[in-house]
Design an enzyme around this catalytic site. Structure first.
Site, mmCIF file in Angstrom:
data_model
loop_
_atom_site.group_PDB
_atom_site.id
_atom_site.type_symbol
_atom_site.label_atom_id
_atom_site.label_comp_id
_atom_site.label_asym_id
_atom_site.label_seq_id
_atom_site.Cartn_x
_atom_site.Cartn_y
_atom_site.Cartn_z
ATOM 1 N N THR A 142 34.915 3.947 -35.403
ATOM 2 C CA THR A 142 34.780 5.409 -35.390
ATOM 3 C C THR A 142 36.103 6.093 -35.024
ATOM 4 O OG1 THR A 142 32.526 5.063 -34.656
ATOM 5 C CG2 THR A 142 33.407 7.287 -34.382
ATOM 6 N N GLY A 181 33.565 1.182 -27.166
ATOM 7 C CA GLY A 181 33.284 0.676 -25.828
ATOM 8 C C GLY A 181 34.282 -0.414 -25.477
ATOM 9 N N GLU A 425 25.825 3.066 -33.503
ATOM 10 C CA GLU A 425 25.482 2.057 -34.508
ATOM 11 C C GLU A 425 24.716 2.672 -35.682
ATOM 12 O OE1 GLU A 425 27.144 -0.644 -33.947
ATOM 13 O OE2 GLU A 425 26.555 -1.250 -35.960
HETATM 14 C C1 LIG Z 1 23.194 -7.081 -26.143
HETATM 15 C C2 LIG Z 1 23.844 -5.916 -26.717
HETATM 16 C C3 LIG Z 1 25.200 -6.233 -27.177
HETATM 17 C C4 LIG Z 1 26.140 -5.344 -27.364
HETATM 18 C C5 LIG Z 1 26.005 -3.879 -27.405
HETATM 19 C C6 LIG Z 1 26.198 -3.185 -26.156
HETATM 20 C C7 LIG Z 1 26.286 -1.900 -26.093
HETATM 21 C C8 LIG Z 1 26.102 -1.069 -27.280
HETATM 22 C C9 LIG Z 1 26.497 0.318 -27.171
HETATM 23 C C10 LIG Z 1 27.009 0.894 -28.196
HETATM 24 C C11 LIG Z 1 27.335 0.148 -29.474
HETATM 25 C C12 LIG Z 1 27.796 1.101 -30.513
HETATM 26 C C13 LIG Z 1 28.713 0.437 -31.515
HETATM 27 C C14 LIG Z 1 29.016 1.370 -32.673
HETATM 28 O O1 LIG Z 1 28.544 2.457 -32.758
HETATM 29 S S1 LIG Z 1 30.069 0.738 -33.846
HETATM 30 C C15 LIG Z 1 30.139 1.984 -35.096
HETATM 31 C C16 LIG Z 1 28.883 2.027 -35.922
HETATM 32 N N1 LIG Z 1 29.095 2.889 -37.058
HETATM 33 C C17 LIG Z 1 28.200 3.078 -37.971
HETATM 34 O O2 LIG Z 1 27.093 2.568 -37.910
HETATM 35 C C18 LIG Z 1 28.641 3.910 -39.166
HETATM 36 C C19 LIG Z 1 27.492 4.392 -40.007
HETATM 37 N N2 LIG Z 1 27.925 4.524 -41.385
HETATM 38 C C20 LIG Z 1 27.576 3.627 -42.362
HETATM 39 O O3 LIG Z 1 26.856 2.665 -42.098
HETATM 40 C C21 LIG Z 1 28.087 3.809 -43.763
HETATM 41 O O4 LIG Z 1 29.334 4.218 -43.840
HETATM 42 C C22 LIG Z 1 27.154 4.613 -44.663
HETATM 43 C C23 LIG Z 1 26.297 5.616 -43.916
HETATM 44 C C24 LIG Z 1 26.263 3.554 -45.263
HETATM 45 C C25 LIG Z 1 27.854 5.414 -45.760
HETATM 46 O O5 LIG Z 1 28.795 4.630 -46.493
HETATM 47 P P1 LIG Z 1 28.959 4.774 -48.084
HETATM 48 O O6 LIG Z 1 29.970 3.806 -48.541
HETATM 49 O O7 LIG Z 1 29.109 6.208 -48.437
HETATM 50 O O8 LIG Z 1 27.554 4.257 -48.460
HETATM 51 P P2 LIG Z 1 26.631 4.369 -49.661
HETATM 52 O O9 LIG Z 1 27.341 4.830 -50.901
HETATM 53 O O10 LIG Z 1 25.448 5.118 -49.205
HETATM 54 O O11 LIG Z 1 26.301 2.830 -49.821
HETATM 55 C C26 LIG Z 1 27.142 1.900 -50.501
HETATM 56 C C27 LIG Z 1 26.351 0.620 -50.675
HETATM 57 O O12 LIG Z 1 26.444 -0.148 -49.474
HETATM 58 C C28 LIG Z 1 25.137 -0.454 -49.011
HETATM 59 N N3 LIG Z 1 25.192 -0.510 -47.550
HETATM 60 C C29 LIG Z 1 25.499 0.486 -46.711
HETATM 61 N N4 LIG Z 1 25.452 0.045 -45.444
HETATM 62 C C30 LIG Z 1 25.133 -1.248 -45.503
HETATM 63 C C31 LIG Z 1 24.925 -2.252 -44.490
HETATM 64 N N5 LIG Z 1 25.045 -1.993 -43.188
HETATM 65 N N6 LIG Z 1 24.616 -3.470 -44.907
HETATM 66 C C32 LIG Z 1 24.478 -3.766 -46.210
HETATM 67 N N7 LIG Z 1 24.654 -2.853 -47.227
HETATM 68 C C33 LIG Z 1 24.971 -1.619 -46.842
HETATM 69 C C34 LIG Z 1 24.274 0.664 -49.512
HETATM 70 O O13 LIG Z 1 22.928 0.284 -49.543
HETATM 71 C C35 LIG Z 1 24.859 0.875 -50.884
HETATM 72 O O14 LIG Z 1 24.367 -0.128 -51.743
HETATM 73 P P3 LIG Z 1 23.888 0.271 -53.203
HETATM 74 O O15 LIG Z 1 23.479 -1.017 -53.830
HETATM 75 O O16 LIG Z 1 22.736 1.214 -53.033
HETATM 76 O O17 LIG Z 1 25.045 0.947 -53.868
HETATM 77 C C1 LIG Z 2 27.745 5.581 -26.351
HETATM 78 C C2 LIG Z 2 28.438 5.388 -27.659
HETATM 79 C C3 LIG Z 2 29.112 4.198 -27.885
HETATM 80 C C4 LIG Z 2 29.808 4.032 -29.084
HETATM 81 N N1 LIG Z 2 30.509 2.871 -29.270
HETATM 82 C C5 LIG Z 2 31.245 2.718 -30.398
HETATM 83 C C6 LIG Z 2 32.033 1.552 -30.591
HETATM 84 O O1 LIG Z 2 32.048 0.631 -29.765
HETATM 85 N N2 LIG Z 2 32.794 1.482 -31.710
HETATM 86 C C7 LIG Z 2 32.799 2.449 -32.662
HETATM 87 O O2 LIG Z 2 33.514 2.313 -33.647
HETATM 88 N N3 LIG Z 2 32.047 3.561 -32.512
HETATM 89 C C8 LIG Z 2 31.268 3.721 -31.413
HETATM 90 N N4 LIG Z 2 30.504 4.837 -31.256
HETATM 91 C C9 LIG Z 2 30.522 5.873 -32.288
HETATM 92 C C10 LIG Z 2 29.209 5.932 -33.072
HETATM 93 O O3 LIG Z 2 29.031 4.813 -33.867
HETATM 94 C C11 LIG Z 2 29.219 7.215 -33.915
HETATM 95 O O4 LIG Z 2 29.231 8.314 -33.027
HETATM 96 C C12 LIG Z 2 27.996 7.257 -34.812
HETATM 97 O O5 LIG Z 2 28.092 6.301 -35.846
HETATM 98 C C13 LIG Z 2 27.759 8.646 -35.413
HETATM 99 O O6 LIG Z 2 28.867 9.091 -36.102
HETATM 100 P P1 LIG Z 2 29.517 10.540 -35.816
HETATM 101 O O7 LIG Z 2 29.802 10.633 -34.382
HETATM 102 O O8 LIG Z 2 30.612 10.669 -36.785
HETATM 103 O O9 LIG Z 2 28.378 11.547 -36.144
HETATM 104 P P2 LIG Z 2 28.343 12.564 -37.359
HETATM 105 O O10 LIG Z 2 28.279 11.779 -38.621
HETATM 106 O O11 LIG Z 2 29.403 13.575 -37.230
HETATM 107 O O12 LIG Z 2 26.925 13.211 -37.097
HETATM 108 C C14 LIG Z 2 26.714 14.565 -36.705
HETATM 109 C C15 LIG Z 2 25.524 15.138 -37.493
HETATM 110 O O13 LIG Z 2 25.866 15.143 -38.880
HETATM 111 C C16 LIG Z 2 24.819 14.576 -39.640
HETATM 112 N N5 LIG Z 2 25.351 13.889 -40.834
HETATM 113 C C17 LIG Z 2 26.523 13.215 -40.957
HETATM 114 N N6 LIG Z 2 26.634 12.699 -42.192
HETATM 115 C C18 LIG Z 2 25.537 13.044 -42.868
HETATM 116 C C19 LIG Z 2 25.069 12.791 -44.192
HETATM 117 N N7 LIG Z 2 25.765 12.055 -45.057
HETATM 118 N N8 LIG Z 2 23.870 13.298 -44.551
HETATM 119 C C20 LIG Z 2 23.142 14.025 -43.676
HETATM 120 N N9 LIG Z 2 23.539 14.288 -42.408
HETATM 121 C C21 LIG Z 2 24.720 13.807 -42.004
HETATM 122 C C22 LIG Z 2 24.144 13.578 -38.688
HETATM 123 O O14 LIG Z 2 22.814 13.333 -39.069
HETATM 124 C C23 LIG Z 2 24.251 14.322 -37.358
HETATM 125 O O15 LIG Z 2 23.155 15.184 -37.228
HETATM 126 C C24 LIG Z 2 29.795 5.034 -30.067
HETATM 127 C C25 LIG Z 2 29.106 6.225 -29.832
HETATM 128 C C26 LIG Z 2 28.423 6.401 -28.656
HETATM 129 C C27 LIG Z 2 27.689 7.690 -28.419
#
Ligand SMILES: CC/C=C\C/C=C\C/C=C\CCCC(=O)SCCNC(=O)CCNC(=O)[C@H](O)C(C)(C)COP(=O)(O)OP(=O)(O)OC[C@H]1O[C@@H](n2cnc3c(N)ncnc32)[C@H](O)[C@@H]1OP(=O)(O)O
Ligand SMILES: Cc1cc2nc3c(=O)[nH]c(=O)nc-3n(C[C@H](O)[C@H](O)[C@H](O)COP(=O)(O)OP(=O)(O)OC[C@H]3O[C@@H](n4cnc5c(N)ncnc54)[C@H](O)[C@@H]3O)c2cc1C
Length: 660
Positions: A142, A181, A425
């Site tokens: 992120t 994190g 996530e």
């Molecule tokens: C015991 C516990 C251990 C540890 C943890 C402890 C503490 C935890 C605390 C916090 C952890 C937090 C960590 C984080 O937050 S890390 C950051 C996480 N970030 C995200 O999740 C980002 C979210 N965004 C996305 O997933 C993608 O970018 C998107 C929303 C999918 C958009 O991307 P885009 O390229 O525009 O996607 P599409 O065009 O919609 O899809 C393309 C294609 O890919 C397929 N797809 C998408 N995601 C996945 C996936 N995850 N796996 C497999 N395939 C995926 C999608 O279906 C599409 O396929 P098509 O066939 O339809 O084209």
């Molecule tokens: C406690 C915590 C720990 C984290 N740890 C990590 C980490 O270890 N590593 C890491 O990389 N990240 C980490 N993150 C980041 C986290 O993964 C992102 O905050 C999360 O994926 C959401 O993305 P954003 O903040 O860009 O939200 P945004 O995407 O800006 O979301 C804001 C609003 O916009 C809307 N929105 C955005 N896109 C769309 C769309 N396409 N269609 C409709 N609505 C949409 C959402 O629904 C939401 O209401 C952490 C976050 C938190 C809070």
């Protein structure tokens, strides 16, 4: 032990230990879990000071101290297998540690990402270092400007042919990494997700291991600016960080190259499906659902259920004896459906985890045929479980009246810490829209006569236009309830798929039409996932080898989960006349009867979650039910009560009080 709680336990109709074993996955697993908990909780170096009395900095320091000892000494000495996030030890450990703590992202995201994205050679270089905590890593995806839309990440990693290095750069404010994190103060390496650029061409997001702090001084390396992002809502044991990289050079080998590589001339080659760059997120979505969300809900249920049985207020007869608040049907309606949900989610995630492990084996063989379905399930279950857990914990907190507002109850801490799971996530709306994307494709396949199987096979089945129920009793029947959920999901999908076609036929662009219909799309995704939970948990219970008493109870819980959804969100079940208002009344009556039938097993059901008092951290939910004694003790120990007269009273109060 409170007499009231003793009475509750005497009313329990089943052997609690049987249910405990069942939730753990067998007697031996219960023994293993308890021995892990005992080892951790009895080790003086793992002790925590009362969390409510520590500053933010003290919480971080305590967490780093405990967890470094844990990973480098305690876990090794006890030969706990903490290699695989899905192994029993890892599941049990996170229960004992009881919150998000330091190095969770290191162990839970950095370490697994090395094998998700790295070649065998890279895994053998980096993983031993990381597992031994000789390096500490974070998962830096992120950015300040983008979290969801990974395609638009702005960090770049540009190949320099002359030096055979990558130059990693966060070119502007919005491109700096934000949130990871363990990054703020602890990590010395970051798994940086960046746009790969070779020979002037952008090849999309790839993973790079970037050293960020000096291994001796721990100071930021040249070109690196790194720090903590400041106070956040909760999770203060960890250090969420920011990271700016000013043209930092890393060796070519630091690009993790399992699915794509760059040769010496800068030629890019994709060797695996590019969606696998996203697929690693499935793992954490599944792990977090169990380790954080379901455990939080189970803990909140334990606290609220026990407290509701020892708290007396009011009576059911004029001037009659006061009764435990659990005897009020409205209280039962707050607590028991959440207990039922905690069971249903637990059973569902066991099945999802099992399927995910199979999926990983398929991927190793090069078979990605289940990826789309696995992505939909893992995204949907994470979104639905977090949403319902947060709502559930808040309902349970309020169900404890004033004491639920006190940190002493443990409930505000649970609520604050689990709230983040709706965002991290994958933000929940965004994840539901991913499920909807899969459903719309499935609907198109069905309309083309293609076969669909797995969790969406029902979408191709013919279903009745009306629910057949004519009595209350029928609303306990799992196949009847499943039919209601299938119907709701099918009709929501059909309706939004038709609307989508209509907008496209009117000339709207796909993405514009999608946005216009996104509320319906999210509803359709929720309905599909809720049906998945209803069906999967019921089928899990059906297959269980257990006593008739336990089976009956679990069947009742599965029915309650479904009924509670129908009675609380009836609109979509009534919309096209599948249920009529008479049937809804029958469902409501069936629900109340079920609540009353489950009432006397409430304490047994939460005892079976088997959270030790130290893990629960609640004055009002402890095993012995002595809520008032513990609350009084908690108050007496408040730092504000160190002296009878607070120093500030002398300074600010006394001068005014003596004015007259
Ligand atoms: C015991 C516990 C251990 C540890 C943890 C402890 C503490 C935890 C605390 C916090 C952890 C937090 C960590 C984080 O937050 S890390 C950051 C996480 N970030 C995200 O999740 C980002 C979210 N965004 C996305 O997933 C993608 O970018 C998107 C929303 C999918 C958009 O991307 P885009 O390229 O525009 O996607 P599409 O065009 O919609 O899809 C393309 C294609 O890919 C397929 N797809 C998408 N995601 C996945 C996936 N995850 N796996 C497999 N395939 C995926 C999608 O279906 C599409 O396929 P098509 O066939 O339809 O084209
Ligand atoms: C406690 C915590 C720990 C984290 N740890 C990590 C980490 O270890 N590593 C890491 O990389 N990240 C980490 N993150 C980041 C986290 O993964 C992102 O905050 C999360 O994926 C959401 O993305 P954003 O903040 O860009 O939200 P945004 O995407 O800006 O979301 C804001 C609003 O916009 C809307 N929105 C955005 N896109 C769309 C769309 N396409 N269609 C409709 N609505 C949409 C959402 O629904 C939401 O209401 C952490 C976050 C938190 C809070």
């Amino acid at each position: 032990e409170s007499q009231l709680i003793i009475k509750e336990r005497q009313q329990t109709t089943f052997q609690v230990e049987e249910l405990i074993n069942l939730l753990d996955g067998g007697k031996e697993k219960t023994a293993l879990r308890r021995s892990i908990e005992q080892t951790i909780l009895s080790d003086p170096l793992m002790k925590t000071d009362k969390i409510g009395y520590l500053t933010r900095e003290q919480k971080y320091v305590q967490s780093v101290r405990r967890m470094m000892y844990f990973f480098t000494d305690l876990a090794k000495r006890n030969k706990w297998n903490i290699e695989d996030p899905h192994c029993p030890e890892m599941l049990f450990l996170s229960r004992s540690l009881s919150s998000v703590v330091a190095f969770m992202i290191h162990m839970g995201a950095f370490v697994p990402s090395i094998s998700s994205f790295g070649t065998l050679e890279q895994v053998s270089k980096w993983q031993p270092l990381a597992k031994e905590c000789l390096i500490i890593g974070c998962y830096a995806q992120t950015e300040l400007g983008h979290g969801t839309n990974l395609r638009r990440l702005e960090t770049t990693s540009t190949f320099d042919r002359n030096t055979q290095e990558f130059i990693v750069n966060t070119p502007n404010l919005s491109s700096m990494k934000w949130w990871p994190g363990d990054m703020g103060k602890s990590a010395n390496h970051a798994m940086v997700m960046a746009q790969l650029i070779t020979n002037g061409e952008n090849h999309g997001m790839q993973a790079f291991i970037v050293p960020i702090r000096d291994m001796t001084t721990h100071k930021p390396l040249p070109g690196v600016e790194v720090g903590n992002i400041g106070s956040i809502m909760s999770l203060e044991d960890t250090d969420n960080g920011y990271l700016r990289l000013n043209n930092v050079r890393i060796p070519k080998e630091n690009m993790l190259a399992k699915y794509a590589n760059v040769d010496r001339s800068g030629r890019f080659q994709q060797t695996g499906n590019n969606r696998l760059m996203y697929a690693s997120m499935m793992n954490l979505r599944i792990v977090l659902t169990r380790e954080q969300m379901i455990h939080a809900l189970q803990k909140a249920c334990t606290i609220a259920a026990r407290y509701s049985c020892v708290r007396k207020q009011g009576s059911l007869t004029p001037n009659g004896p006061e009764i435990p608040i659990m005897d009020y049907v409205t209280q039962q309606n707050k607590v028991i459906p959440r207990i039922a949900l905690a069971y249903a989610l637990d059973f569902t995630i066991m099945e999802v985890r099992h399927r995910y492990v199979q999926f990983l084996a398929d991927v190793t063989r090069g078979d990605l045929s289940n990826m789309a379905e696995m992505h939909a399930i893992s995204s949907g279950i994470k979104a639905n479980a977090s949403e319902r857990t947060v709502a559930g914990v808040e309902t349970l907190r309020r169900a404890c009246g004033g004491h639920g507002y006190s940190m002493a109850s443990g409930l505000p801490y649970l609520l604050l810490s689990v709230t983040g799971s709706c965002t991290y996530e994958g933000e929940n709306t965004v994840l539901y829209l991913q499920v909807a994307r899969y459903l719309i494709k499935t609907a198109a396949n069905i309309s083309m006569g293609k076969s669909v199987d797995g969790s969406s096979a029902y979408l191709a089945e013919n279903t009745e236009a009306r629910c057949s129920a004519t009595s209350q009793e029928e609303f306990y029947d799992h196949s009847l309830l499943d039919a209601c959920f299938k119907h709701r999901s099918k009709q929501l999908l059909q309706s939004v798929a038709m609307d989508l076609q209509g907008l496209l036929a009117e000339g709207k662009q796909q993405m514009e039409a999608w946005n216009l219909l996104s509320i319906q799309l999210v509803n359709s995704a929720k309905a599909h996932i809720e049906r998945y939970i209803v069906a999967t948990s019921a089928s899990f219970v059906r297959k269980l080898n257990c006593s008739l008493k336990v089976k009956k109870l679990l069947n009742q819980l599965c029915s309650l989960v479904a009924l509670h959804q129908i009675t609380n969100f009836p609109g979509d079940f009534l919309k096209d006349g599948y249920l009529d208002s008479h049937q809804l009344d029958l469902a409501r009556k069936a629900e109340v009867k079920l609540l009353q039938s489950l009432r006397h097993n409430v304490v047994g059901l939460v005892d079976a979650f088997d959270f030790r008092d130290e893990i629960l951290g609640s004055c009002i939910g402890a095993y012995d039910g002595n809520a008032y004694e513990r609350l009084y003790d908690y108050a007496k120990n408040d730092v504000m009560n160190k002296n009878d007269v607070h120093e500030e009273s002398y300074q600010y109060l006394r001068p005014h009080l003596h004015r007259g």
